[in-house]
Design a protein around this motif. Structure first.
Motif, short mmCIF file in Angstrom:
data_model
loop_
_atom_site.label_atom_id
_atom_site.label_comp_id
_atom_site.label_asym_id
_atom_site.label_seq_id
_atom_site.Cartn_x
_atom_site.Cartn_y
_atom_site.Cartn_z
N GLY A 172 40.01 83.50 -78.63
CA GLY A 172 41.40 83.86 -78.85
C GLY A 172 42.36 82.67 -78.42
N THR A 199 43.37 80.22 -80.06
CA THR A 199 44.30 79.65 -81.21
C THR A 199 45.67 80.84 -81.39
N GLY A 228 46.40 83.52 -75.81
CA GLY A 228 45.35 82.68 -75.60
C GLY A 228 45.63 81.21 -75.51
N LEU A 283 40.05 87.77 -75.53
CA LEU A 283 41.29 88.03 -76.09
C LEU A 283 41.19 88.08 -77.74
N GLN A 323 41.79 91.34 -83.97
CA GLN A 323 42.80 91.59 -84.76
C GLN A 323 43.86 92.79 -84.21
N THR A 341 41.99 94.35 -73.41
CA THR A 341 42.25 95.52 -74.78
C THR A 341 43.91 95.60 -74.83
N TYR A 369 43.64 100.19 -85.12
CA TYR A 369 43.78 99.18 -84.03
C TYR A 369 43.64 99.82 -82.78
N GLY A 397 51.03 95.58 -71.89
CA GLY A 397 51.84 96.15 -72.91
C GLY A 397 52.47 95.21 -73.70
N VAL A 435 53.80 92.33 -75.42
CA VAL A 435 54.04 90.91 -74.89
C VAL A 435 55.16 90.19 -75.63
N SER A 457 53.47 86.16 -85.43
CA SER A 457 52.74 87.27 -86.21
C SER A 457 53.74 87.85 -86.98
N ARG A 468 55.66 91.98 -85.87
CA ARG A 468 56.04 92.17 -84.70
C ARG A 468 57.33 91.79 -84.39
N1 LIG Z 1 50.67 90.62 -78.34
C1 LIG Z 1 50.70 91.71 -77.52
O1 LIG Z 1 51.72 92.34 -77.51
C2 LIG Z 1 49.49 92.49 -77.19
C3 LIG Z 1 49.44 93.48 -76.32
C4 LIG Z 1 48.57 94.27 -75.73
C5 LIG Z 1 47.14 93.52 -75.95
N2 LIG Z 1 47.18 92.51 -76.59
C6 LIG Z 1 45.91 92.11 -77.00
O2 LIG Z 1 45.73 90.61 -76.50
C7 LIG Z 1 44.79 89.83 -77.14
C8 LIG Z 1 45.60 88.54 -77.93
O3 LIG Z 1 46.72 89.10 -78.60
P1 LIG Z 1 47.73 87.88 -79.19
O4 LIG Z 1 49.05 88.59 -79.14
O5 LIG Z 1 47.57 86.71 -78.54
O6 LIG Z 1 47.09 87.89 -80.93
P2 LIG Z 1 47.02 86.83 -81.70
O7 LIG Z 1 46.81 87.35 -83.01
O8 LIG Z 1 48.21 85.69 -81.63
O9 LIG Z 1 45.78 86.08 -81.41
C9 LIG Z 1 44.34 86.64 -81.83
C10 LIG Z 1 43.38 85.68 -81.65
O10 LIG Z 1 41.98 86.30 -81.95
C11 LIG Z 1 41.49 85.50 -82.72
N3 LIG Z 1 40.53 86.13 -83.71
C12 LIG Z 1 41.11 87.10 -84.66
N4 LIG Z 1 39.93 87.50 -85.18
C13 LIG Z 1 38.97 86.78 -84.80
C14 LIG Z 1 37.47 86.85 -85.27
N5 LIG Z 1 37.04 87.55 -85.98
N6 LIG Z 1 36.76 85.73 -84.59
C15 LIG Z 1 37.24 84.75 -83.83
N7 LIG Z 1 38.69 85.12 -83.40
C16 LIG Z 1 39.45 85.83 -83.97
C17 LIG Z 1 42.57 84.55 -83.41
O11 LIG Z 1 41.92 83.30 -84.01
C18 LIG Z 1 43.58 84.36 -82.36
O12 LIG Z 1 42.93 83.29 -81.83
C19 LIG Z 1 44.27 90.81 -78.47
O13 LIG Z 1 42.87 91.16 -77.88
C20 LIG Z 1 45.26 91.80 -78.34
O14 LIG Z 1 44.60 93.25 -78.97
C21 LIG Z 1 48.33 91.79 -77.26
#
Ligand SMILES: NC(=O)c1ccc[n+]([C@@H]2O[C@H](COP(=O)([O-])OP(=O)(O)OC[C@H]3O[C@@H](n4cnc5c(N)ncnc54)[C@H](O)[C@@H]3O)[C@@H](O)[C@H]2O)c1
Length: 357
Positions: free
Chosen positions: A20, A22, A26, A91, A94, A135, A161, A194, A196, A203, A206
């Motif tokens: 994750g 990218t 991450g 991380l 989807q 998660t 989700y 929570g 973020v 995205s 959001r």
């Molecule tokens: N942003 C939030 O508010 C939040 C809150 C709670 C939990 N999370 C969790 O934190 C983590 C990161 O979230 P984020 O906000 O950075 O999301 P994001 O969409 O910015 O990043 C998701 C990352 O997962 C990668 N990815 C998606 N599908 C993939 C696949 N099939 N194979 C390889 N890579 C894949 C994408 O390329 C990207 O690097 C996730 O697990 C998300 O569920 C996020």
């Protein structure tokens, strides 16, 4: 009293496999790990937005970057075997509720089988000592209750989700019972954070990216669900918790709890409308928004808060930035981006501000 910070002595030279990289969280984590002296191998799909944090902050310079799918087990396995990591931060996901309604199979396959692939490689790669599976707060069965959720509360999830992340929790627990509880085995646990916010998220669907885009274009942002209460925090808060959790997993594997919540203090549990007002004020100019409720919208929980007592007691973690600082730093980041700033330098400056908060 400020919370604990990652221990550079632990991270210096540490080989970290991060899925994750990218994405939003991450990207920040990769830059933080580089500043701590870790060697990072990132494995993810290509950035899904334009712009992206990965491109604007040149995250690829801070790691060995592999573009690949976590559902492609042979490719993931090659990456693990080549890099021989010490620790794994998972991380990749989807992560969007609305998209999960549009494409449940993509969500389930990525978030459940993708996590199982990562856990299986943790099991089969002898160099790995610990893994953290990220998660979400949405993994709990949402009862629309006023009491914040604790780690021992029942898992659930109505939308694809949330359900997929509750399943990822169960898969992690199964690997723990089946493979990771023996002496000498690697340890794994999960982290539930929570909502973020922070710079570098573009995205769709959001709140903060939608608000910033409207503010930057000089048009009113549209709020669909202004009364929904969420636990809001800056992206660096859970990132800090994830690093502390990995240190804990590696240092005392036998005593590691199965999961930690990372949420804000009480003042961060606010409604969407309050975030919009705070961010509009922090952005300045004629930033504004309108409420336009959508009676046909898909179901999303209206009340969700997290209890982070365990992370505080067990890891010494606690939120470092109050909500007002979180929103100010978020607006500052996007303003700098709008002005054509060096976004890697801006991330590093905000990281340094966070650490010295
Ligand atoms: N942003 C939030 O508010 C939040 C809150 C709670 C939990 N999370 C969790 O934190 C983590 C990161 O979230 P984020 O906000 O950075 O999301 P994001 O969409 O910015 O990043 C998701 C990352 O997962 C990668 N990815 C998606 N599908 C993939 C696949 N099939 N194979 C390889 N890579 C894949 C994408 O390329 C990207 O690097 C996730 O697990 C998300 O569920 C996020």
């Amino acid at each position: 009293m400020s919370g604990a910070l990652p221990d550079a002595a632990f991270w210096r030279g540490r080989r970290v496999f991060l899925t994750g990289h990218t994405g939003f969280k991450g990207g920040w984590l990769t830059l933080w790990l580089r500043s701590l002296g870790a060697e990072v191998c990132g494995y993810s799909l290509a950035p899904s937005t334009e712009p992206s944090l990965f491109a604007t902050a040149r995250v690829g310079e801070a790691c060995r970057s592999i573009i690949g799918d976590i559902r492609d087990l042979p490719a993931l396995e090659r990456a693990f075997m080549d890099f021989q990591p010490d620790v794994v931060l998972h991380l990749a996901a989807q992560p969007l509720v609305r998209r999960s309604y549009q494409d449940p199979l993509e969500t389930f396959s990525t978030n459940i089988m993708g996590s199982a692939h990562v856990l299986d490689l943790v099991r089969r790669t002898p160099t790995v000592r610990g893994a953290l599976i990220v998660t979400t707060d949405k993994c709990y069965e949402n009862l629309e209750q006023a009491t914040p959720y604790r780690e021992t509360d029942r898992l659930g999830g109505r939308d694809p989700y949330s359900s997929s992340k509750a399943c990822a929790e169960l898969v992690t627990r199964s690997y723990w019972w089946s493979y990771f509880s023996a002496a000498g085995a690697p340890a794994a646990a999960s982290a539930r954070a929570g909502n973020v916010v922070g710079g570098g998220d573009w995205s769709t669907d959001r709140l903060v990216p939608d608000l910033i885009q409207a503010f930057a274009e000089g048009r009113p942002a549209i709020l669909r669900n202004p009364d929904a209460v969420r636990p809001w925090q800056h992206v660096l808060e859970p990132c800090c918790g994830y690093l502390l959790a990995v240190e804990r997993i590696c240092r005392t594997p036998a005593k590691t709890p199965p999961a930690w919540n990372f949420g804000p203090d009480e003042e961060g549990n606010v409604a969407v409308g309050e975030i919009a007002a705070g961010l509009a004020a922090a952005w300045g100019g004629d930033a504004r928004y309108e409420v336009r409720r959508d009676p046909g919208a898909v179901h999303e929980a209206t009340l969700l808060t997290l209890d982070h007592t365990l992370a505080q007691a067990d890891l010494g973690w606690r939120p470092r930035w109050p909500l007002a600082t979180t929103l100010a730093k978020t607006a500052e980041w996007y303003r700098a981006h709008q002005a054509g700033g060096d976004m890697q330098a801006v991330c590093e400056q905000q990281l340094s501000d966070y650490v010295s908060a």
